[in-house]
Design a protein around this motif. Sequence first.
Motif, short mmCIF file in Angstrom:
data_model
loop_
_atom_site.label_atom_id
_atom_site.label_comp_id
_atom_site.label_asym_id
_atom_site.label_seq_id
_atom_site.Cartn_x
_atom_site.Cartn_y
_atom_site.Cartn_z
N GLN A 1 25.04 38.98 41.51
CA GLN A 1 24.10 37.83 42.03
C GLN A 1 24.12 38.12 43.48
N ILE A 2 25.01 38.53 44.35
CA ILE A 2 24.86 38.63 45.82
C ILE A 2 24.97 40.04 45.89
N ASN A 3 24.73 41.07 45.08
CA ASN A 3 24.75 42.50 45.52
C ASN A 3 25.96 42.94 45.93
N THR A 4 27.06 42.62 45.46
CA THR A 4 28.44 43.08 46.20
C THR A 4 28.52 44.32 45.49
N VAL A 5 29.01 45.32 46.69
CA VAL A 5 29.20 46.63 46.19
C VAL A 5 30.42 47.20 46.05
N ASN A 6 30.88 47.82 44.91
CA ASN A 6 31.96 48.41 44.43
C ASN A 6 33.21 47.48 44.72
N PRO A 7 32.95 45.97 44.12
CA PRO A 7 34.25 45.19 43.98
C PRO A 7 35.33 45.69 43.13
N GLN A 8 36.55 45.15 43.69
CA GLN A 8 37.83 45.45 42.75
C GLN A 8 37.90 44.17 42.07
N VAL A 9 37.89 43.94 40.79
CA VAL A 9 38.45 42.50 40.31
C VAL A 9 39.89 42.73 39.58
N LEU A 10 40.89 42.09 40.20
CA LEU A 10 42.18 42.18 39.85
C LEU A 10 42.52 41.06 38.84
N LEU A 11 43.06 41.02 37.74
CA LEU A 11 43.34 40.14 36.82
C LEU A 11 44.74 39.62 36.61
N GLU A 12 44.92 38.64 36.97
CA GLU A 12 46.43 38.01 36.67
C GLU A 12 46.68 37.40 35.57
N PRO A 13 47.60 38.00 34.56
CA PRO A 13 47.53 37.18 33.15
C PRO A 13 48.29 36.08 33.20
N VAL A 14 48.98 35.86 34.24
CA VAL A 14 49.54 34.30 34.45
C VAL A 14 49.56 33.90 35.74
N ILE B 1 39.01 40.87 44.57
CA ILE B 1 38.95 39.57 44.16
C ILE B 1 40.27 39.52 42.84
N ILE B 2 40.90 38.55 43.32
CA ILE B 2 41.99 38.21 42.21
C ILE B 2 41.78 36.87 41.50
N CYS B 3 41.69 37.07 40.39
CA CYS B 3 41.15 35.72 39.55
C CYS B 3 42.16 35.75 38.33
N ASN B 4 42.17 34.72 37.44
CA ASN B 4 42.64 34.93 36.20
C ASN B 4 41.84 35.49 35.20
N GLU B 5 42.23 35.78 33.92
CA GLU B 5 41.51 36.63 32.91
C GLU B 5 40.16 35.82 32.34
N ASP B 6 40.60 34.39 32.27
CA ASP B 6 39.48 33.60 31.74
C ASP B 6 38.14 33.32 32.60
N HIS B 7 38.38 33.92 33.80
CA HIS B 7 37.24 33.81 34.98
C HIS B 7 36.47 34.91 35.12
N ARG B 8 37.09 36.14 34.31
CA ARG B 8 36.44 37.36 34.72
C ARG B 8 35.18 37.66 34.68
N PHE B 9 34.36 37.27 33.80
CA PHE B 9 33.13 37.28 33.77
C PHE B 9 32.35 36.60 34.56
N LEU B 10 32.86 35.19 34.93
CA LEU B 10 32.26 34.50 35.96
C LEU B 10 32.29 35.23 37.29
N VAL B 11 33.31 35.83 37.65
CA VAL B 11 33.38 36.11 38.76
C VAL B 11 32.71 37.56 38.95
N ALA B 12 32.45 38.54 37.96
CA ALA B 12 31.73 39.42 37.93
C ALA B 12 30.11 39.19 38.12
#
Length: 468
Positions: A70-83, A54-65
Amino acid sequence: MITPVVMAGGSGSRLWPLSRQQYPKQFLKLSGDHTLLQQTLLRLQGLEVSAPMIICNEDHRFLVAEQLRQINTVNPQVLLEPVGRNTAPAIALAALLAVQQDQDPILLVLAADHHIADQNAFQKVVQQAQFFAEQGQLVTFGIVPTHAETGYGYIHRGEALEQNGFLVAEFVEKPHAELAQSYLDSGDYYWNSGMFMFKASVYLQALQQFRPDILESCTKAIVKRQQDLDFTRIDLAAFQQCADESIDYAVMEKTADAVVVPLDAGWSDLGSWDSLWEIGQKDEQGNLCCGDAIVLNTTNSFVHSEHKLVATIGVEDLVIVETKDALLVAHKDKVQDIKQIVNRLQQAKRTEHINHREVYRPWGMYDSIEAGDRYQVKRISVKPGAKLSVQMHHHRAEHWVVVSGTAKVTTGERTYLVTENESTYIPIGEIHALENPGKIALELIEVQSGSYLGEDDIVRLEDRYGRG
């Protein structure tokens, strides 16, 4: 193996007041019991795919997590774009990270804010696209158009291939109405969905050929990446030097290896309120009502109520959206102008385009109930086991009244429990922390008082969620 890459950035301003900068449309439940991000991932069930990226900005990282949990996603990688740097660099980051972790996965690049009604048809087309991706081609998904749409770019198909694919003859910009109708009549054009499929190495080779500057910046950013809790942070300085470019302009319009596969699965990008009205279940008068609404002599309208009864009499073709702190009334033909409202809010330095009255944090949420001169009242909910940062304020004092649950409070050197119907006081400048040690949610009322009550008057001294 297919690695899903879900692009979860963007602000979704055309769906204001429901979608806001800190809680954009991909995290909302707009077309079912799950959010659009969750639907994007659940749509892949039944396909042979690896853990998503999942690629998202830093402000949304906890929303994504939280939504992945909630849907039991196994071992996701969350990549943060600083800009934000558009889709070509974002996909490059995913491809670089993928080749370091796998031999050469096929990337299925999806947007987190699309609606697709027919999951089976979608999966069938993904399997068709996989055939071309395995041959080293760059695949784009072309939406079979249902009308002469002027709001989308188009893909002109060329020579027919096996497996129901076509070479891409050209990408074309958003057309005027007459040209869009000619595209529809010809049967040779598809809407550009912004979804892609290719081997990670093939995309990186194409970037090396057409935009080596983007590849160089992204490579530097990935090499200097750091792990922060469950998130991958890339190097800010390197990524800031990267060009702002879409994958269409950077690669797909230049390569001779582009293939389009048609997708006819009830697709919508949900880019406006009228598009939500289009896909919704309407009554006999063409009204779509969500929430508490009474419509009388009303036709072809969309009413969305979150907190209040909304009643309409003798209107047609309206969009009415009610939230705790904003009310939108617009003609369906004018909803594309909502961005102008958002721009005015921004120019006036208001906050209704940034946050809802309810604001979600990794530890829980707060609702700003009331505010006035030198005071503010919030309802705070803290998850079991969660803790707010150890902090202090220069300009405000706080009174906490526990409504339910138990609060573990630290003020200075003292730590103590505050239970239901009890209260405590935090003076200006006092170092303090709030924690929920219990098994149920902690609910409390916070009354702030002082000369300045902004959220930026928080000096964080210690934070388990990595916030500075």
